[in-house]
Design a protein around this motif. Structure first.
Motif, short mmCIF file in Angstrom:
data_model
loop_
_atom_site.label_atom_id
_atom_site.label_comp_id
_atom_site.label_asym_id
_atom_site.label_seq_id
_atom_site.Cartn_x
_atom_site.Cartn_y
_atom_site.Cartn_z
N GLU A 117 0.83 -1.20 0.00
CA GLU A 117 0.00 0.00 0.00
C GLU A 117 0.86 1.25 0.00
O GLU A 117 0.54 2.24 -0.67
CB GLU A 117 -0.93 0.00 1.22
CG GLU A 117 -1.93 -1.14 1.24
CD GLU A 117 -2.80 -1.13 2.48
OE1 GLU A 117 -2.73 -0.12 3.23
OE2 GLU A 117 -3.53 -2.11 2.71
N ALA A 120 2.25 1.82 -3.50
CA ALA A 120 1.21 2.33 -4.38
C ALA A 120 0.95 3.81 -4.11
O ALA A 120 0.81 4.62 -5.04
CB ALA A 120 -0.08 1.53 -4.19
N LYS A 121 0.92 4.20 -2.83
CA LYS A 121 0.68 5.61 -2.47
C LYS A 121 1.84 6.49 -2.96
O LYS A 121 1.62 7.57 -3.52
CB LYS A 121 0.51 5.75 -0.97
CG LYS A 121 0.14 7.16 -0.51
CD LYS A 121 -0.08 7.23 0.99
CE LYS A 121 -0.59 8.61 1.40
NZ LYS A 121 0.30 9.70 0.98
N ILE A 124 1.61 6.93 -6.66
CA ILE A 124 0.56 7.90 -7.02
C ILE A 124 1.04 9.32 -6.74
O ILE A 124 0.87 10.23 -7.56
CB ILE A 124 -0.73 7.60 -6.24
CG1 ILE A 124 -1.34 6.27 -6.73
CG2 ILE A 124 -1.74 8.72 -6.40
CD1 ILE A 124 -2.46 5.77 -5.87
N ASN A 165 -8.09 12.71 -7.43
CA ASN A 165 -6.74 12.43 -7.89
C ASN A 165 -6.46 13.03 -9.27
O ASN A 165 -5.61 12.54 -10.02
CB ASN A 165 -6.52 10.92 -7.91
CG ASN A 165 -6.33 10.35 -6.53
OD1 ASN A 165 -5.22 10.35 -6.01
ND2 ASN A 165 -7.41 9.89 -5.92
N ASP A 250 -5.67 2.28 -4.02
CA ASP A 250 -4.34 2.62 -4.54
C ASP A 250 -4.02 1.83 -5.80
O ASP A 250 -3.49 2.37 -6.77
CB ASP A 250 -3.28 2.37 -3.47
CG ASP A 250 -3.32 3.42 -2.36
OD1 ASP A 250 -2.75 3.14 -1.30
OD2 ASP A 250 -3.94 4.49 -2.56
N THR A 254 -3.45 3.19 -9.56
CA THR A 254 -2.22 2.86 -10.28
C THR A 254 -2.54 2.34 -11.67
O THR A 254 -1.87 2.68 -12.66
CB THR A 254 -1.40 1.82 -9.49
OG1 THR A 254 -1.08 2.35 -8.22
CG2 THR A 254 -0.11 1.47 -10.21
#
Length: 865
Positions: A117, A120-121, A124, A165, A250, A254
């Motif tokens: 996680e 992934a964060k 991003i 986002n 996440d 992605t």
């Protein structure tokens, strides 16, 4: 797929973290030390620029190269690279260092599962920064997303997530509404729920691809349920991704970001041809340009590589039709006027994700997926850009998945799922016909004996031989399948009622005449066959199958090696009588003490020498007796029925009936009582080994029986620390509260627990923390294939790693040969069990002090559960 560099000194931790990252969708490159990782980032290195994130396992002590690597990653060249640092303990200096660096995070190893996680964060965040920087330098239109789902809650959730986002997002509730919105407004991406009220999502994908106005929209399917058919249809309709609603936000973002990057790359090609050369060198897909006549204007290196052309080979100015796509899929030459790609070049129309055939320079065909973009510079069309990728592996995988979905891996026959589909179709066909077909249900009579005495390898080989024998008798219109275990079925289409019994008997005689030879021993094989007719009066496939099954049971009950045609008026009662007969025999067995315990050793791997692992034939247990300390030995207790008429009967024949008649609690109590008494007597003679005792799912929920078992343990003189109870994963997960209560109560007395058949359940790892067991027994389905199947090896590795990380010991059963044993030894498995080590036997064979007067110690034919 984001590429991650993992640096960790510990092989075990490195393996666990790598598996976790791969399962989360990352491509992982692992380094064993910091110096090798450091070399990837030196000036001129190719690797340094190809990673999208780095995971560092920080050492507890100073290690050469660690500080140098971190210092390098702090420099401007790499500060945008996401970095996750894991350590076993909090270190103030390290944490401050992490906080000073952008795109960084710190995590303790005990929370390592959160690393995916965090990556992934960070990815991003890094991509958002890139978008912000790009916006500052030039005006870039945001990616516009159309989200189609019939659930308002789902629409609102994803619309908010996308807009938060940096995406522009609109929603639609139906396929029709989504199509209208796509026609009325420009969208870059369409994310479509597969199950919709007016049509499935692949329909909308197809419509968008087929319409010239919307063909440029990149489509993706999102669903809550994994279905091979749904994914196949969606990919065929043009979807480039299949996503799942239970994935993390996440990972969803992605994936969207990856699609967005792809879209922007192609927009860049359309807008700025002068930058095309630099862009093309970095594109992994094959790309070439053509003018309106179809003559090549440029090619990228990937195009040359995929199609077999050398870097200096002249392709510019030649016809793409004559070089790349000059025939159809059957190898017939394509006329220029009928070639869809040639028309696209001439018309300047876009084409999205079209599957076709290109030709390698060597003359081999290559299935490709190609997309054609009209190339317009300053308002003037300058030809087209063709991007394509080799989908040979995907085609092979799709074909393999289709084959696996309908076939049995061992015998290569059709499997039960496909068979039931065909049976349903046949029953439906005969509703409109005067024909009669038949179903033969074939059950081998001697399989369990061969499988239990000669081992599962012999059993598997027998099944393959029988499958080949049965195939020889099939007509072209018939269908043969393996239903599971030693059961086969044949659909005989359009048969004569008068001859059906003879046809079935021919199959039976063929089995009866077959002699199975294994390790120099001969085994007689025969089978019982049940027949059910299929005609316009047949209600359903399930009824037909049930009738054939009943007929087969009746054939077995009449003495085996028989055929029996199901007659509704009389056979339904006979089937009930068969079950009731077993019920009566089990009652008599409990009253007259006809139940017997056999014992199979479970051996600690650490005591097995390399020389024994090179043996070609087992069992090797006698050579282990003097090596393995008795206190380290475990024996699993396996139940047998000593029938006065039939002799030793294995549990597969009578436990299903015991479960149906709710007799498992009585049988479990008998087993526990006999086991505790025997262990107590053996301990009086100095025995220090351990017993494992199986408990059924019915016992787990029976509080009164648990109290009786507690009383047995307390009132006996047995050392309860030597008692291990086994419960299957399926029964434990199905009765989680009761299973925990059982474990808690008996553990308080000193008993221990093993979770049997681990890996067979759908939620294995998620419930493991909630079941305080001491041992994990890996499902034999995976163990038997580790010598040849990479998937089974990976599963066993993962189960072993996770079990050890939770402080549990692992046991691998079904060890049938030395190759399996060697793999388990190398994998770090704690205990092994199986025919290569020892078959189940009377305990006196391996415990000298097990004198014959001890209850439940009758010498019997050896066997396996």
């Amino acid at each position: 797929m984001p590429r991650v560099l993992l640096v960790e000194l510990s092989a075990t931790i490195r393996h666990i973290e790598k598996n976790l990252l791969i399962k989360a969708g990352y491509e992982v490159e692992a380094d064993l030390d910091f110096n090798s990782a450091l070399r990837r980032f030196v000036p001129g290195s190719y690797d340094g620029g190809t990673f999208e994130a780095v995971v560092l396992g920080w050492p507890g002590d100073a290690v050469h190269g660690a500080d140098e690597l971190y210092t390098l990653l702090e420099k401007n060249t790499y500060t945008s690279l996401p970095l996750v640092t894991l350590a076993h303990e909090s270190d103030a200096d390290l944490i401050r260092r992490v906080e000073r660096r952008d795109n960084s995070a710190f995590l303790l190893w005990e929370d390592y599962q959160k690393s995916t996680e965090l990556i992934a964060k960070l990815l991003i965040d890094a991509n958002q920064r890139k978008r912000t920087e790009a916006t500052a330098n030039s005006i870039v239109q945001p990616i516009r997303v159309l989200f189609v789902d019939d659930s308002r809650t789902v629409r609102v959730k994803y619309q908010r997530l996308l807009m938060a986002n940096g995406y522009e997002a609109e929603t639609a509730a139906t396929v029709g509404e989504g199509y209208e919105k796509a026609l009325d407004s420009r969208f870059d991406i369409a994310i479509i729920d597969y199950f919709m009220p007016d049509a499935t999502g692949d329909v909308l994908c197809q419509r968008l691809r087929d319409n010239a106005t919307t063909t440029g929209i990149t489509t993706a399917i999102i669903t809550g349920t994994y279905l091979d058919k749904a994914i196949k249809q969606s990919l065929e309709a043009g979807a480039v991704e299949c996503m799942f609603k239970n994935e993390s936000d996440d990972l969803f973002l992605t994936r969207i970001d990856a699609m967005s990057r792809h879209i922007r790359a192609h927009k860049s090609i359309e807008k700025e041809r002068e930058r095309l050369g630099g862009i093309l060198r970095s594109v992994g897909e094959g790309v070439y340009g053509v003018n309106s006549e179809g003559y090549i204007s440029f090619v990228n290196p990937a195009c040359r590589r995929i199609l077999g052309y050398a870097p200096d080979e002249r392709l510019i100015g030649k016809s793409a039709l004559e070089l790349f796509h000059y025939t159809d899929e059957e190898g017939n030459p394509i006329d220029e006027t009928k070639c869809f790609l040639q028309h696209t070049y001439a018309d300047g129309t876009p084409l999205n994700a079209r599957e076709t055939l290109f030709w390698h320079k060597s003359g081999d065909s290559i299935p490709v997926e190609c997309t054609v973009y009209p190339l317009t510079i300053k308002g003037k069309r300058e030809g087209s850009v063709v991007a394509f990728r080799d989908i040979s592996e995907r085609k092979l995988l799709e074909e393999e998945l289709r084959w696996q979905a309908s076939h049995d891996a061992l015998t290569k026959l059709y499997n039960r799922r496909y068979f039931e589909e065909q049976l349903t179709q046949e029953a439906g066909r005969l509703k409109r016909s005067k024909e009669t077909s038949a179903l033969l249900y074939i059950d081998l009579d001697r399989f369990k004996y061969i499988n239990d005495t000669a081992g599962h390898v012999a059993g598997d080989r027998l099944l393959v031989e029988i499958a080949q024998q049965l195939k020889q008798r099939l007509r072209s219109t018939d269908l043969l399948a393996r239903l599971g275990g030693d059961e086969f079925a044949v659909i005989l289409r359009n048969v004569c009622k008068e001859s059906i019994h003879q046809v079935a008997d021919d199959y039976r005689e063929m089995l009866d005449s077959h002699m199975f030879i294994y390790n120099g021993k001969q085994y007689k094989v025969n089978g019982s066959i049940g027949i059910a007719l299929i005609d316009k009066d047949s209600e359903s496939a399930s009824e037909i199958l049930a009738n054939a099954d009943i007929a087969c049971h009746i054939a077995k009950g009449e003495g085996r090696n028989r055929t029996h045609l199901f007659i509704p008026e009389s056979d339904s009662k006979k089937a009930m009588d068969l079950d009731l007969g077993w019920s009566s025999r089990l009652h008599n067995a409990l009253v007259q003490d006809h139940l017997v315990l056999h014992y199979q050793p479970i051996i600690p791997v650490e005591f097995i020498s390399p020389e024994l692992m090179l043996e070609t034939e087992g069992p090797i247990y006698q050579r282990l007796l003097s090596i393995v300390p008795q206190e380290q030995q475990i024996s699993e207790l396996l139940l047998r029925l000593d029938d006065p008429m039939w002799g030793i009967v294995f549990p597969g024949a009578f436990l299903p009936t015991a479960e149906r008649f709710n007799m498992m609690d009585k049988i479990d109590y008998w087993v526990v009582n006999a086991a505790v008494k025997k262990l107590a007597l053996l301990q009086q003679t100095g025995y220090t080994g351990m017993f494992t005792i199986n408990l059924s799912g019915q016992t787990i929920t029976n509080k009164q029986l648990i109290e009786e078992i507690e009383t047995l343990v307390v009132n006996s003189s047995v050392d309860s620390g030597k008692v291990i109870f086994e419960i299957t994963e399926t029964s434990a997960v199905s009765n989680l509260v009761s299973a925990n209560e059982l474990i808690t109560r008996l553990s308080a007395l000193g008993c221990r627990f093993a979770l049997d058949d681990f890996g067979s359940g759908f939620s294995s790892f998620s419930h493991l923390k909630n079941l305080p067991v001491d041992f994990i027994k890996i499902d034999g389905l995976f163990v038997r294939g580790v010598a040849t199947d990479p998937s089974d090896r990976a599963i066993v590795h993962s189960i072993n790693d996770i079990a050890h990380s939770l402080g549990k010991k692992t046991i691998a059963e079904y060890v049938e040969d030395a190759a399996i044993l060697r793999f388990l030894y190398e994998s770090g498995i704690d205990y092994v069990q199986g025919h290569f080590l020892s078959p189940p036997m009377d305990i006196s064979h391996f415990v000298p002090q097990a004198v014959q007067h001890i209850p439940g110690n009758k010498k019997q034919l050896i066997g396996k559960k």
